[in-house]
Write an enzyme that holds these catalytic residues in place. Sequence first.
Site, PDB file in Angstrom:
ATOM      1  N   ARG A 181       7.350   8.026   1.292  1.00 27.98           N
ATOM      2  CA  ARG A 181       9.129   8.272   1.289  1.00 27.98           C
ATOM      3  C   ARG A 181       9.350   9.327   0.093  1.00 27.98           C
ATOM      4  O   ARG A 181      10.290   9.903   0.315  1.00 27.98           O
ATOM      5  CB  ARG A 181       9.841   7.030   1.229  1.00 27.98           C
ATOM      6  CG  ARG A 181      10.085   6.274   2.442  1.00 27.98           C
ATOM      7  CD  ARG A 181      10.706   4.913   2.281  1.00 27.98           C
ATOM      8  NE  ARG A 181       9.950   4.075   1.426  1.00 27.98           N
ATOM      9  CZ  ARG A 181      10.243   3.117   0.888  1.00 27.98           C
ATOM     10  NH1 ARG A 181      11.247   2.420   1.277  1.00 27.98           N
ATOM     11  NH2 ARG A 181       9.670   2.486  -0.276  1.00 27.98           N
ATOM     12  N   HIS A 285     -10.476  -9.358   3.404  1.00 26.54           N
ATOM     13  CA  HIS A 285      -9.239  -9.417   2.427  1.00 26.54           C
ATOM     14  C   HIS A 285      -9.361  -9.890   1.036  1.00 26.54           C
ATOM     15  O   HIS A 285      -8.978 -10.700   0.547  1.00 26.54           O
ATOM     16  CB  HIS A 285      -8.060 -10.073   3.030  1.00 26.54           C
ATOM     17  CG  HIS A 285      -6.731  -9.845   2.527  1.00 26.54           C
ATOM     18  ND1 HIS A 285      -5.761 -10.052   3.475  1.00 26.54           N
ATOM     19  CD2 HIS A 285      -6.352  -9.113   1.512  1.00 26.54           C
ATOM     20  CE1 HIS A 285      -4.495  -9.206   2.811  1.00 26.54           C
ATOM     21  NE2 HIS A 285      -5.001  -8.877   1.529  1.00 26.54           N
TER      22      HIS A 285
END
Length: 319
Positions: A181, A285
């Site tokens: 962003r 994970h």
Amino acid sequence: SLAKVVATRRLLPISQKRLEQQTQWDLVQWQEDRTIPREKLLKDIKGAEALLCMLSDNIDEEILEAAGPQLKLVTTLSVGVDHIDLKTAKERNIKIGYTPDVLTDATADIGALLALAAARNMKKGIDSVTTGGWQDWRPAWLCGHQFTSKTLGVVGLGRIGQAVAHRLGAFGIDRLVYWGRTKKEGVNGEWVSLDQLLMESDIVVVCCPLTPETQEMFDYAAFKKMKKNAVFVNISRGGIVNQADLARALKEKVIAGAGLDVTTPEPLPLDDPLQNLDNCVILPHLGTATFETRETMGDMMVDNILAALENRPIPYESK
Ligand code: GLV
Ligand code: GLV
């Protein structure tokens, strides 16, 4: 009466001891080494002032409501907060605690490991050793792609993304492009469009949080834009990827390989299409899974709970 603190798992030994030894709260903690059943959590959380949860717990509106209005804090043993209903938490004035920074190195290590593993055919190599496929030395056998003078594309150049770029720089990467962003100041890399990142990167590493905007942003069309020699690494959340599309892209050799530390769901079912692909390395994970990091994460949880119960600012708050 003492405040009630609910924990959905035991922590590592040192932080567990700290959690248990506090005299200012009553600890209600799930003791089994498996995820707490939802019905049990719905019962336990009634009357709690703080909840210590894991990324594998789905902390939705129903759970937050079951707690009652006195719940002040949900603190999670993770930097990701996508498993918590943030909107409901905000409405109910519940603070969110998490574990930034301390897990950056451990997670970036796994990102670098998966990038190398995917580019150098680690899965095929290990499989060949254990199944008898390793017959003799051959010039072209299991050749992969070298990192020297290649371009790294990081999706989400936060602390973890920068740490991955730093590590892979040591392997000869000579150009960093990133998408996110905001443009990052003081970073030796180019802020580019997502399309440009996909088209120009030899290694794509995803480090951005899972949000409605990033949900399944990697679909077949995205993989199609990538180079044929490219490897795709995801150390963020499985939800960023359309997994059926990734399996198809890997099968059709649209990209060379993938390294995943996260999948949808977790654990990944044994019959998932990704399981049978020899160009897809998958870890369960493990990003933050070092003793050092997990102990510190546990300490941060205890610090967060102490602050919440004493109505002090939360030291590790996700805003
Ligand atoms: C791990 O995935 C974390 O969010 O800490
Ligand atoms: C994400 O939270 C990061 O630390 O990069």
